[in-house]
Design a protein around this motif. Structure first.
Motif, PDB file in Angstrom:
ATOM      1  N   ASN A   1       0.840  -1.195   0.000  1.00 60.51           N
ATOM      2  CA  ASN A   1       0.000   0.000   0.000  1.00 60.51           C
ATOM      3  C   ASN A   1       0.875   1.244   0.000  1.00 60.51           C
TER       4      ASN A   1
ATOM      5  N   PHE B   1      -6.586  -4.773  -3.992  1.00 55.54           N
ATOM      6  CA  PHE B   1      -6.828  -3.749  -5.002  1.00 55.54           C
ATOM      7  C   PHE B   1      -5.727  -3.864  -6.060  1.00 55.54           C
TER       8      PHE B   1
ATOM      9  N   CYS C   1     -11.427  -4.214  -6.963  1.00 58.76           N
ATOM     10  CA  CYS C   1     -11.357  -4.572  -5.551  1.00 58.76           C
ATOM     11  C   CYS C   1     -11.862  -6.003  -5.437  1.00 58.76           C
TER      12      CYS C   1
ATOM     13  N   VAL D   1      -4.276   3.291  -0.644  1.00 60.02           N
ATOM     14  CA  VAL D   1      -5.598   3.238  -0.007  1.00 60.02           C
ATOM     15  C   VAL D   1      -5.474   3.829   1.383  1.00 60.02           C
TER      16      VAL D   1
ATOM     17  N   VAL E   1      -9.346   5.271  -2.318  1.00 54.82           N
ATOM     18  CA  VAL E   1      -8.315   4.684  -3.177  1.00 54.82           C
ATOM     19  C   VAL E   1      -7.817   5.780  -4.115  1.00 54.82           C
TER      20      VAL E   1
ATOM     21  N   ALA F   1     -13.349   3.510  -1.462  1.00 51.09           N
ATOM     22  CA  ALA F   1     -12.812   2.160  -1.324  1.00 51.09           C
ATOM     23  C   ALA F   1     -13.894   1.117  -1.083  1.00 51.09           C
TER      24      ALA F   1
END
Length: 520
Positions: free
Chosen positions: A99, A369, A386, A418, A423, A437
């Motif tokens: 992430n 994601f 997603c 995210v 996102v 998200a």
């Protein structure tokens, strides 16, 4: 060092410099840094005190079943290791979950290299090669980045890994790798594209020669090399670009196996696409060749790691457009998802595009994601998805939580960020998007009027995005579009991914690496 290696010591400007030659690879040592390198070998993507809920081994509001003692001990080790190096950025995405979110505060909004305008917020600038596609990683007072050769004394092209001092940008050492003779496997115009991974005084990366390499972070000493071409029958398509991921005692990597650039066919379908390697010895623990002969072009993506309902997972992006998730210790397939399911299929059974997965999958709260795209493919329908990572088997028809595509999101090479239920993603056509998200609804989109190949970074309440024509855009990280700054004050900015560590923002150009920090 291999037997028969020779060393050369020369003194320049008072510094002791050593060149260690090890066959096709060599290491240059400049001034050296001291101090421990705090690696990240953890299984959980969470860092203590980062202010984000549901990021650890246990999701908020959910009480898991009793875990085996080995898993409990692993979790304890993970959280302890994470607490020791919370401000470093030791791998692509900073953590195994990939992430692109940093906890750094006080990062500059604007900067300038100097020249026509006064120099502003520039801590240091370091020379790279002629072409740079990877991102820097930071750990233990050192900055590592892959590039190509910049030594005027060496006329031949090379792949180069550079190690700089985090404090002042001094070159500490560099490791060089000769180019392969076949440009279809190692394009003559590029160097090392892999973003390295730092763990416990070692740095792992994939060389331009299709080798998984482990070196001592302090001085670049070669510890082991796994030649994936020679040992595993891998044949890359133009480049080997995967960024290794270390978790526990294993290092995970996409091998780069692909089609032949000239013929378009897979030379050796049985060669592995995904491997797990003992990080101490370089021995392959398990391998998987699921894409087989269905690889569309190359495999330039990187794995992501998460813990979902107490079950660790490592997800590999396949060159066939499928995302495969495995049990990390054994390689047992947990689930797979066809990210090209939205495409039309021809009468011959061929997909609409050659888009595959160059972006790394991001794990968060039991979901993954990921976007689909390919750097040299023709235009076509892209998508950002997603996926519910709790399901098992072929989950293409059941695990899609939401998909953003058509005119709202195009093909993409970018790994997403995210944060706070949002996102942040970028597509290759140059649109920066903010997406809910939970629902997948696009909240806003900004056209930067240039291609984007890098990934957005969320840090300090801002979204940093590099575009391909010399600017870095800074947005507010919120549900409403707000452009805070457009920075054009660096002489060398192209496709790249901003990263942040220890109060410093790093911007990568083709030939320069910029360390940007607020002036005190």
């Amino acid at each position: 060092m291999r037997s028969g290696a020779m060393s050369l010591i020369e003194r320049t400007r008072g510094d002791l410099r050593v060149l260690l030659s090890t066959g096709r690879n060599s290491v240059f040592l400049g001034a050296r840094a001291s101090g421990p390198l705090r690696g990240f070998a953890g299984e959980t993507p969470a860092l203590p005190g980062d202010g984000r809920s549901s990021r650890g081994l246990i999701s908020a509001g959910r009480r898991p079943a009793a875990l085996p003692a080995t898993r409990i001990l692993a979790a304890f080790f993970v959280l302890t290791a994470a607490a020791l190096r919370a401000a470093d950025w030791p791998m692509l995405g900073g953590r195994p979950d990939r992430n692109m979110v940093s906890t750094e505060k006080g990062l500059p909004l604007e900067w300038n290299e100097g020249g026509k305008n006064p120099r502003k917020n520039i801590k240091w600038v370091a020379d790279l090669g002629q072409v740079t596609y990877g991102a820097p990683v930071i750990g233990g007072g050192r900055v590592f980045i892959g590039t190509d050769n910049d030594d005027p004394a060496v006329k031949q092209k090379r792949g180069v890994l550079k190690c700089f001092s985090e404090k002042d940008g001094r070159l500490l050492w560099r490791a060089t790798h000769e180019k392969l003779s076949d440009a279809s496997e190692d394009d003559s115009g590029i160097g090392i594209c892999s973003t390295p991974c730092i763990a416990d005084e070692r740095v792992y990366y994939v060389s331009n020669r299709g080798e998984l390499v482990c070196r001592a972070a302090k001085d670049g000493r070669e510890i082991w090399v796994l030649d994936m071409r020679q040992k595993l029958g891998v044949s890359p398509n133009q480049a080997s670009a995967s960024s290794p991921l270390v978790s526990g005692e294993l290092v995970y990597v996409v091998t780069g196996h692909g089609t032949n650039y000239r013929t378009g066919s897979v030379k050796n379908p049985s060669a592995p696409s995904f491997i797990a390697v003992d990080r101490a010895t370089g021995k392959v623990v398990w391998q998987d060749n699921s894409p087989g002969g269905k690889i569309l072009t190359g495999q330039w993506g990187s794995p992501g790691y998460g813990v979902v309902d107490g079950q660790p997972q490592v997800a590999f992006p396949g060159g066939d457009g499928w995302l495969y998730s495995f049990e990390p210790p054994t390689g047992k397939l947990l689930w797979k998802f066809n990210t090209k399911a939205h495409e039309k299929i021809s009468a011959a059974g061929d997909p609409e595009t050659t888009f595959n997965l160059a972006a790394a999958p991001v794990f968060l709260n039991g979901r993954v994601f990921v976007a689909v795209g390919e750097p040299e493919a023709s235009s076509g329908p892209g998508a950002l998805r997603c996926i519910d990572a709790r399901q098992r088997g072929d989950v293409t028809r059941t695990a899609e939580v939401w998909r953003l595509g058509d005119e709202e999101f195009h093909d993409s090479l970018s790994t997403v960020a995210v944060h706070d239920g949002l996102v942040f993603a970028a597509d290759t056509q140059g649109y920066v998007c903010c997406i809910d998200a939970t629902t997948g609804k696009r909240l806003w989109s900004h056209d930067v009027l240039a291609n984007i190949w890098g990934s957005p970074l969320v840090a300090d309440g801002k979204v940093y995005v590099q575009m391909g024509e010399g600017a870095v855009f800074v947005f507010e990280a919120g549900r409403e579009e707000k452009l805070l700054a457009k920075n054009e004050g660096l002489s060398d900015v192209g496709h790249g991914t901003p990263v942040a560590a220890n109060g410093v923002l790093y911007i990568t150009g083709q030939r320069k690496l910029y360390a940007i920090a607020a002036e005190k």
